[in-house]
Design an enzyme around this catalytic site. Structure first.
Site, PDB file in Angstrom:
ATOM      1  CG  HIS A 101      40.917 -11.816  -3.796  1.00  0.00           C
ATOM      2  ND1 HIS A 101      41.673 -12.822  -4.343  1.00  0.00           N
ATOM      3  CD2 HIS A 101      39.673 -12.319  -3.600  1.00  0.00           C
ATOM      4  CE1 HIS A 101      40.891 -13.909  -4.476  1.00  0.00           C
ATOM      5  NE2 HIS A 101      39.690 -13.626  -4.040  1.00  0.00           N
ATOM      6  CD  GLU A 138      36.824 -12.398  -5.121  1.00  0.00           C
ATOM      7  OE1 GLU A 138      37.400 -12.786  -6.163  1.00  0.00           O
ATOM      8  OE2 GLU A 138      36.619 -13.134  -4.133  1.00  0.00           O
ATOM      9  CG  HIS A 193      36.664 -14.829  -1.013  1.00  0.00           C
ATOM     10  ND1 HIS A 193      37.789 -14.805  -1.806  1.00  0.00           N
ATOM     11  CD2 HIS A 193      37.105 -15.016   0.255  1.00  0.00           C
ATOM     12  CE1 HIS A 193      38.866 -14.964  -1.044  1.00  0.00           C
ATOM     13  NE2 HIS A 193      38.480 -15.107   0.206  1.00  0.00           N
ATOM     14  CD  GLU A 252      33.402 -17.416  -3.257  1.00  0.00           C
ATOM     15  OE1 GLU A 252      33.250 -16.253  -3.697  1.00  0.00           O
ATOM     16  OE2 GLU A 252      34.486 -18.051  -3.342  1.00  0.00           O
TER      17      GLU A 252
HETATM   18 ZN   LIG Z   1      37.918 -14.731  -3.918  1.00  0.00          ZN
END
Ligand SMILES: [Zn+2]
Length: 359
Positions: A174, A189, A251, A315
């Protein structure tokens, strides 16, 4: 006023040629129809080259032009002059390693544009476009045929142990107009992923590796409010153009249930090393961050599939989990995560070298 308006309208109607004075009929220009699309993949028995053949049936002979776009997105655009699609899907997912998707459009009702989305850009010798005449005897229609060879030979791997001299792409997920997930305490995030990636970069450089970041501040990599493919394509390009050894996408997760927690790593099986990279990073990361071990998963994510080298998407933890959100936002925890990723990379190169290091 209203009455005057009405009169003007009636006068206009009377003066319109279509109202009473029929204009001379214009014979419509004949436009051929694209009536069917077929595609097939095959591998040459001698050279081992894989290719895809797209075949378009056309109701009459037509002219064809093409352009090979390298940027911003790898696409082959085929223009069929004098034919429009008829009763065929405007979008077809091919989902192969050679071509992703076809879009067929006609903006002027006379000509068609066929856009073929590709995982990686083609060299001019990687594709061929030909037309085959129709044959009344065999009932074969006129055809436009597009042959695309798998563009890049599979990346040649030669993994050695240690981080020194390795070239690594880090992609902080992002950024800019895309904030990513937002936790209950409003931690975004894009901020967490960048903070961790910058720490990974420092540690890797201390160990003698070269690092390419897809972004080193709060911005979109391609352009603000761009499409997902443009944005992800630009991130993948950082890895592919710099011929990095591995690509690491960072992420943080989000789920409706705030109790869900833990670290997970995703890979796409495109080489014998993608899964090893995911497992190495996952193991080191979980032992460094102490979070719930969610394991590794195969996933069809754009960046994993389109990078030419082993790649993972991490993640780190769940922003939707209030405890993990707090942790993800502290520099101490971000440093632990960074160290976990770097240990995982080191362990990956050592294991890969032990396996021989080659393809
Ligand atoms: Zn993400």
């Amino acid at each position: 006023m209203q009455r005057a308006f009405c009169l003007v309208l009636i006068l206009l109607l009377l003066l319109t040629p279509a109202f009473g004075f029929a204009s001379a009929p214009v014979s419509p220009r004949t436009v051929a129809k694209i009536t069917q699309v077929r595609w097939d993949t095959y591998t040459d028995g001698v050279t081992g080259t894989s290719s895809i053949r797209l075949s378009f049936d056309v109701s009459d002979s037509v002219q064809v032009t093409a352009q090979n776009n390298v940027a911003p997105l790898p696409q082959l655009v085929v223009n069929i002059i004098g034919a429009v699609p008829e009763k065929i899907a405007s979008s077809i997912n091919l989902d192969t390693k050679i071509a992703d998707k076809i879009n067929i459009t006609s903006s002027d009702g006379q000509n068609s544009k066929i856009t073929i989305d590709l995982p990686v850009a083609l060299n001019d010798g990687d594709y061929k476009i030909l037309t085959l005449p129709g044959d009344l005897n065999t009932n074969k229609p006129f055809r436009v045929v597009v042959d695309i060879n798998k563009p890049t030979p599979p990346a040649v791997f030669n993994f050695t142990s240690g981080l020194k001299g390795k070239v690594i792409a880090l992609d902080p997920g992002h950024g800019g107009s895309d904030v990513g997930a937002v936790g209950p305490d409003n931690i975004q995030e894009k901020t967490v992923t960048l903070a961790v990636a910058l720490r990974v970069k420092d540690l890797l450089e201390q160990a003698g590796a070269k690092v390419y970041l897809t972004r080193n501040d709060d911005r979109d990599v391609y352009a603000p409010d761009d499409s997902a493919t443009e944005e992800l394509g630009a991130r993948v390009a950082v890895g592919n153009e710099n011929k990095v050894d591995v690509f690491v996408d960072i992420h943080a997760n989000y789920f409706g249930n705030p109790k869900v927690s833990g670290t997970g790593t995703y890979y796409y099986l495109k080489s014998s090393y993608d899964k090893l990279l995911a497992q190495s990073i996952q193991d080191s990361l979980v032992s460094a961050d102490g979070l719930n071990d969610r394991g590794i998963y195969a996933a069809n994510f754009y960046v994993l599939k389109h990078t030419l080298m082993p790649a993972v998407l991490i993640e780190l933890g769940f922003l939707s989990n209030p405890n993990e959100e707090k942790q993800l936002n502290t520099p101490q925890f971000q440093q632990k995560l960074a160290q976990g990723i770097v240990n995982g990379l080191d362990s990956f190169f050592n294991s890969a070298a032990q396996q021989g290091g080659g393809n």
